[in-house]
Scaffold this active site. Structure first.
Site, PDB file in Angstrom:
ATOM      1  N   CYS A  15       8.661 -18.787   3.938  1.00  0.00           N
ATOM      2  CA  CYS A  15       8.901 -19.672   2.797  1.00  0.00           C
ATOM      3  C   CYS A  15       9.104 -21.116   3.237  1.00  0.00           C
ATOM      4  CB  CYS A  15      10.102 -19.173   1.992  1.00  0.00           C
ATOM      5  SG  CYS A  15      10.386 -20.137   0.526  1.00  0.00           S
TER       6      CYS A  15
ATOM      7  N   CYS B  28      39.826 -29.050  -2.954  1.00  0.00           N
ATOM      8  CA  CYS B  28      39.302 -29.725  -1.757  1.00  0.00           C
ATOM      9  C   CYS B  28      39.631 -28.913  -0.503  1.00  0.00           C
ATOM     10  CB  CYS B  28      39.921 -31.113  -1.638  1.00  0.00           C
ATOM     11  SG  CYS B  28      41.710 -31.022  -1.448  1.00  0.00           S
TER      12      CYS B  28
ATOM     13  N   CYS C 218       9.951 -31.358 -37.593  1.00  0.00           N
ATOM     14  CA  CYS C 218      10.290 -31.362 -36.175  1.00  0.00           C
ATOM     15  C   CYS C 218      11.475 -30.426 -35.932  1.00  0.00           C
ATOM     16  CB  CYS C 218      10.580 -32.758 -35.681  1.00  0.00           C
ATOM     17  SG  CYS C 218      12.272 -33.233 -35.799  1.00  0.00           S
ATOM     18  N   CYS C 219      11.721 -30.115 -34.678  1.00  0.00           N
ATOM     19  CA  CYS C 219      12.808 -29.214 -34.253  1.00  0.00           C
ATOM     20  C   CYS C 219      12.700 -27.860 -34.942  1.00  0.00           C
ATOM     21  CB  CYS C 219      14.185 -29.783 -34.532  1.00  0.00           C
ATOM     22  SG  CYS C 219      14.358 -31.460 -34.003  1.00  0.00           S
TER      23      CYS C 219
ATOM     24  N   CYS D 122      43.295 -28.285   0.139  1.00  0.00           N
ATOM     25  CA  CYS D 122      43.859 -27.140  -0.582  1.00  0.00           C
ATOM     26  C   CYS D 122      43.612 -25.866   0.218  1.00  0.00           C
ATOM     27  CB  CYS D 122      43.212 -26.981  -1.954  1.00  0.00           C
ATOM     28  SG  CYS D 122      43.266 -28.459  -2.960  1.00  0.00           S
TER      29      CYS D 122
ATOM     30  N   CYS E 218       6.401 -21.548   0.533  1.00  0.00           N
ATOM     31  CA  CYS E 218       6.866 -22.245  -0.671  1.00  0.00           C
ATOM     32  C   CYS E 218       7.061 -23.747  -0.440  1.00  0.00           C
ATOM     33  CB  CYS E 218       8.202 -21.693  -1.161  1.00  0.00           C
ATOM     34  SG  CYS E 218       8.535 -19.964  -0.814  1.00  0.00           S
TER      35      CYS E 218
ATOM     36  N   TYR F   1      49.030 -23.189  -6.051  1.00  0.00           N
ATOM     37  CA  TYR F   1      47.759 -22.774  -6.648  1.00  0.00           C
ATOM     38  C   TYR F   1      48.026 -21.439  -7.344  1.00  0.00           C
ATOM     39  CZ  TYR F   1      46.433 -26.272  -3.295  1.00  0.00           C
ATOM     40  OH  TYR F   1      46.382 -27.423  -2.586  1.00  0.00           O
TER      41      TYR F   1
ATOM     42  N   MET G 195      42.393 -24.912  -6.630  1.00  0.00           N
ATOM     43  CA  MET G 195      42.045 -25.616  -5.386  1.00  0.00           C
ATOM     44  C   MET G 195      40.880 -26.563  -5.671  1.00  0.00           C
ATOM     45  SD  MET G 195      42.135 -22.744  -2.396  1.00  0.00           S
ATOM     46  CE  MET G 195      40.870 -21.697  -3.076  1.00  0.00           C
TER      47      MET G 195
HETATM   48  C1  LIG Z   1       1.326 -20.498   0.886  1.00  0.00           C
HETATM   49  C2  LIG Z   1       2.462 -19.683   0.323  1.00  0.00           C
HETATM   50  C3  LIG Z   1       3.180 -20.172  -0.746  1.00  0.00           C
HETATM   51  C4  LIG Z   1       4.247 -19.441  -1.283  1.00  0.00           C
HETATM   52  N1  LIG Z   1       4.937 -19.946  -2.336  1.00  0.00           N
HETATM   53  C5  LIG Z   1       5.974 -19.249  -2.867  1.00  0.00           C
HETATM   54  C6  LIG Z   1       6.736 -19.783  -3.942  1.00  0.00           C
HETATM   55  O1  LIG Z   1       6.487 -20.888  -4.421  1.00  0.00           O
HETATM   56  N2  LIG Z   1       7.758 -19.042  -4.443  1.00  0.00           N
HETATM   57  C7  LIG Z   1       8.056 -17.809  -3.935  1.00  0.00           C
HETATM   58  O2  LIG Z   1       8.990 -17.161  -4.421  1.00  0.00           O
HETATM   59  N3  LIG Z   1       7.361 -17.274  -2.903  1.00  0.00           N
HETATM   60  C8  LIG Z   1       6.334 -17.962  -2.349  1.00  0.00           C
HETATM   61  N4  LIG Z   1       5.631 -17.445  -1.298  1.00  0.00           N
HETATM   62  C9  LIG Z   1       5.992 -16.091  -0.799  1.00  0.00           C
HETATM   63  C10 LIG Z   1       7.259 -16.148   0.083  1.00  0.00           C
HETATM   64  O3  LIG Z   1       7.105 -17.149   1.060  1.00  0.00           O
HETATM   65  C11 LIG Z   1       7.485 -14.785   0.728  1.00  0.00           C
HETATM   66  O4  LIG Z   1       7.530 -13.796  -0.286  1.00  0.00           O
HETATM   67  C12 LIG Z   1       8.794 -14.723   1.522  1.00  0.00           C
HETATM   68  O5  LIG Z   1       8.914 -15.818   2.379  1.00  0.00           O
HETATM   69  C13 LIG Z   1       8.889 -13.410   2.298  1.00  0.00           C
HETATM   70  O6  LIG Z   1      10.083 -13.380   3.028  1.00  0.00           O
HETATM   71  P1  LIG Z   1      10.386 -12.219   4.081  1.00  0.00           P
HETATM   72  O7  LIG Z   1      11.800 -12.419   4.501  1.00  0.00           O
HETATM   73  O8  LIG Z   1       9.994 -10.913   3.533  1.00  0.00           O
HETATM   74  O9  LIG Z   1       9.415 -12.473   5.316  1.00  0.00           O
HETATM   75  P2  LIG Z   1       9.080 -13.784   6.131  1.00  0.00           P
HETATM   76  O10 LIG Z   1       9.717 -14.985   5.582  1.00  0.00           O
HETATM   77  O11 LIG Z   1       7.603 -13.808   6.289  1.00  0.00           O
HETATM   78  O12 LIG Z   1       9.768 -13.535   7.556  1.00  0.00           O
HETATM   79  C14 LIG Z   1       9.294 -12.584   8.460  1.00  0.00           C
HETATM   80  C15 LIG Z   1       9.569 -13.070   9.872  1.00  0.00           C
HETATM   81  O13 LIG Z   1       9.475 -11.954  10.763  1.00  0.00           O
HETATM   82  C16 LIG Z   1       8.917 -12.396  11.989  1.00  0.00           C
HETATM   83  N5  LIG Z   1       8.360 -11.220  12.686  1.00  0.00           N
HETATM   84  C17 LIG Z   1       7.310 -10.453  12.307  1.00  0.00           C
HETATM   85  N6  LIG Z   1       7.153  -9.435  13.172  1.00  0.00           N
HETATM   86  C18 LIG Z   1       8.113  -9.580  14.117  1.00  0.00           C
HETATM   87  C19 LIG Z   1       8.472  -8.833  15.296  1.00  0.00           C
HETATM   88  N7  LIG Z   1       7.816  -7.732  15.649  1.00  0.00           N
HETATM   89  N8  LIG Z   1       9.505  -9.284  16.042  1.00  0.00           N
HETATM   90  C20 LIG Z   1      10.203 -10.395  15.687  1.00  0.00           C
HETATM   91  N9  LIG Z   1       9.909 -11.118  14.601  1.00  0.00           N
HETATM   92  C21 LIG Z   1       8.882 -10.710  13.832  1.00  0.00           C
HETATM   93  C22 LIG Z   1       7.865 -13.396  11.529  1.00  0.00           C
HETATM   94  O14 LIG Z   1       7.546 -14.284  12.601  1.00  0.00           O
HETATM   95  C23 LIG Z   1       8.563 -14.096  10.361  1.00  0.00           C
HETATM   96  O15 LIG Z   1       9.252 -15.264  10.781  1.00  0.00           O
HETATM   97  C24 LIG Z   1       4.580 -18.165  -0.719  1.00  0.00           C
HETATM   98  C25 LIG Z   1       3.865 -17.671   0.387  1.00  0.00           C
HETATM   99  C26 LIG Z   1       2.823 -18.421   0.898  1.00  0.00           C
HETATM  100  C27 LIG Z   1       2.067 -17.879   2.095  1.00  0.00           C
END
Ligand SMILES: Cc1cc2nc3c(=O)[nH]c(=O)nc-3n(C[C@H](O)[C@H](O)[C@H](O)COP(=O)(O)OP(=O)(O)OC[C@H]3O[C@@H](n4cnc5c(N)ncnc54)[C@H](O)[C@@H]3O)c2cc1C
Length: 546
Positions: free
Chosen positions: A122, A13, A543-544, A16, A127, A63, A11
């Site tokens: 994230c 597209c 090199c390499c 398909c 991130c 297919y 397939m």
């Molecule tokens: C500045 C910064 C940079 C980062 N850079 C990277 C990176 O480059 N690479 C990487 O791998 N990781 C990075 N991280 C870490 C990454 O973002 C986290 O590990 C990841 O997003 C965690 O995901 P999660 O699903 O566990 O929680 P989250 O994505 O935090 O989701 C949790 C959600 O639950 C909600 N919530 C909480 N309590 C309740 C409730 N009682 N009722 C309803 N909703 C609720 C919150 O509002 C939130 O939206 C970074 C983090 C930060 C702070």
């Protein structure tokens, strides 16, 4: 009805896909989903229809049907709580979406509760916003510090408001593409509001009650505050609010020099702030190999970032707009003044508002949710994944654990979480990437250890880039020469660490690395050169690595 997955070759597209759907409809298949990208069809057949009919029907479309498998452990799939959800997820970040998508693929009815912005940390405040601004900072830095003769580059004043708007546009776009649009795509019910457990079977949101067969707590973590006197009345910033500033501060002081402090410190340094990173510990990146810590410290200092280690924080105060941090280092008292103060000292799990005791879900000392190897909490109907468990705080770990929850809570499988090999990257420039054991950890585990340390000035890519501060370190088992750990400080270290992750995970040896071709003038070649360093002086090679 029984559910099947068929592999289909040929397939190419959407057209398909339609041919296959209509062929399967003709034999009475239901709930048919065909993907030409994945080369598969998922469908249900009633008990009277043999799976060989599906094979013939697909064959007749021209297919090529491959193996047709009953979706594993269909009988065990925990499905259809008549009144409520099969899986009710609290949170809408990466762990939540990964679990939700896989659960709907099992045919589950999924609800997702979010109290703030869909997408979680994230994409909204982690991130994505940090990495896009880091890239902007790097470009500004290169424009100011161009290393090549014959080029005229210059950097004017930074318009941070404009950069932040551009960053917000990207965040909005990715949030829509990667999260919001998927809610309809996968038929997930989004419930807006804060969730709390009423009992083991019911969660309440805005006074409305929702029941489910299984629950997933994926509520993530938030910045935690250190116990420093005065902090509660000072107008400090967190990683979230720092990324919203509209003007580059003259000075930025950062309490904490973990990966977030370091990345954001370098970002603002590159945008023009005078940055001071302060930490309690005597050694930067104290859990890393010393060669890594020393190299990173050297490079940050060379770039002009102030680093203060071994700090005792006495108090902070605000005088007008100025933030004053009173510290003692080696018994000497000092005050560090700055326009802005960033607190980046780690995070705490978002568990306070969940009323976990009503559901019998146990938490640890840091209020993190305790889970077993199968991501299950002390209540067997409730699972947890991602940052809320205070495991390695990376988005790919959260997503991986969310997938395991779907497999176990809905798919009826018994998959164990395997976090034995987790790569980690700090996106500074040069970046820092590590996987596997440090030398010290390997020794603690009883290995007889052999290491190689290759300074970056032996890596051709670094030489032509004219940026040679960095290092590759390999940690190997002296007896078997299996690679136990790889630690890199270099430009794009994060890209090279994936190969190293495969090496550590699948038990490759130093000889395997030596015997494998590495493309010349890539930074990843450093991995092979570091392997050769075990018994050769690579500076004497042509090199390499030949
Ligand atoms: C500045 C910064 C940079 C980062 N850079 C990277 C990176 O480059 N690479 C990487 O791998 N990781 C990075 N991280 C870490 C990454 O973002 C986290 O590990 C990841 O997003 C965690 O995901 P999660 O699903 O566990 O929680 P989250 O994505 O935090 O989701 C949790 C959600 O639950 C909600 N919530 C909480 N309590 C309740 C409730 N009682 N009722 C309803 N909703 C609720 C919150 O509002 C939130 O939206 C970074 C983090 C930060 C702070």
């Amino acid at each position: 009805m029984k559910k099947y997955k068929a592999n289909i070759q040929g397939m190419t597209c959407k057209g398909c896909e339609r041919h296959v759907v209509s062929a399967l409809e003709n034999i009475g298949a239901k709930n048919i989903e065909v993907s030409f990208r994945r080369g598969e069809a998922i469908f249900e057949l009633s008990d009277g229809v043999g799976v060989e009919n599906a094979k013939i029907a697909i064959d007749e479309t021209n297919y090529q049907p491959g193996e047709i498998k009953k979706i594993p452990s269909e009988e065990n799939v925990v499905l259809y709580n008549e009144e409520g959800y099969d899986l009710l997820i609290i949170g809408s970040g990466s762990a939540a979406f990964s679990a939700a998508i896989k659960s709907t693929e099992y045919g589950a009815k999924v609800g997702m509760i979010e109290r703030e912005i869909v997408g979680g940390t994230c994409v909204n405040i982690g991130c994505v916003p940090s990495k896009t601004l880091l890239r902007a900072g790097e470009i500004n830095h290169s424009a100011k510090e161009n290393l090549f003769t014959g080029l005229q580059t210059s950097a004017g004043e930074v318009n941070l408001a404009s950069l932040v708007n551009q960053k917000d546009d990207l965040v909005n776009e990715l949030r829509k593409q990667k999260y919001i649009d998927l809610i309809d795509e996968y038929d997930i019910d989004l419930i807006k509001g804060e969730a709390k457990f009423v009992d083991e079977n019911i969660v309440e949101v805005n006074g409305e009650k929702f029941s489910a067969n299984r629950f997933l707590i994926a509520t993530g973590a938030s910045p935690s505050l250190p116990p420093i006197s005065g902090l509660e009345v000072v107008d400090y910033l967190t990683s979230t609010t720092l990324l919203e500033l509209k003007k580059v501060p003259k000075q930025l002081t950062i309490i904490g020099s973990g990966y977030i402090g370091m990345e954001l410190g370098q970002l603002f340094h590159n945008l023009g702030s005078e940055v001071t990173l302060m930490q309690r510990s005597e050694r930067l990146l104290k859990k890393y190999d010393p060669e890594i810590s020393e190299t990173v410290e050297k490079v940050l200092i060379e770039q002009g970032i102030n680093i203060v280690k071994g700090v005792t924080f006495e108090r902070v105060e605000q005088v007008g707009e100025l933030k004053k941090v009173h510290i003692a280092v080696d018994g000497k008292k000092k005050v560090v003044d700055s326009e802005h103060l960033l607190v980046a000292t780690g995070s705490k799990p978002n568990t306070d508002s969940l009323n976990l005791s009503a559901a019998g879900v146990e938490v640890g000392k840091g209020k993190e949710i305790l889970i077993n190897d199968y991501a299950r909490t002390s209540n067997e109907k409730v699972y947890a994944a991602g940052d809320v468990t205070l495991g390695p705080q990376f988005v790919y770990v959260a997503a991986y654990e969310g997938g395991i929850v779907a497999d176990n809570a809905i798919g009826g499988l018994n998959k164990k979480i395997d976090l034995s090999v987790v790569p980690g990257v700090t996106f500074t420039n040069p970046s820092i990437a590590t996987v596997g054991l440090t030398e010290e950890q390997a020794k603690e585990k009883g290995y007889e250890v052999k290491t190689s340390v290759l300074p970056l000035d032996a890596v051709p890519r670094a030489i032509v880039n004219r940026e040679t501060t960095g290092v590759f370190k390999l940690v190997a088992d002296a007896k078997t020469l299996k690679v136990l750990g790889v630690h890199i400080v270099s430009e794009n270290a994060g890209d090279g660490i994936y190969a190293a992750t495969l090496a550590v995970k699948f038990g490759l040896t130093v000889d395997d690395l030596k015997d494998t071709l590495a493309p010349y003038l890539t930074m990843a070649e450093g991995l092979k050169l570091a392997a050769l360093t075990f018994d050769k002086d690579v500076s004497k090679l042509s090199c390499c690595a030949g």
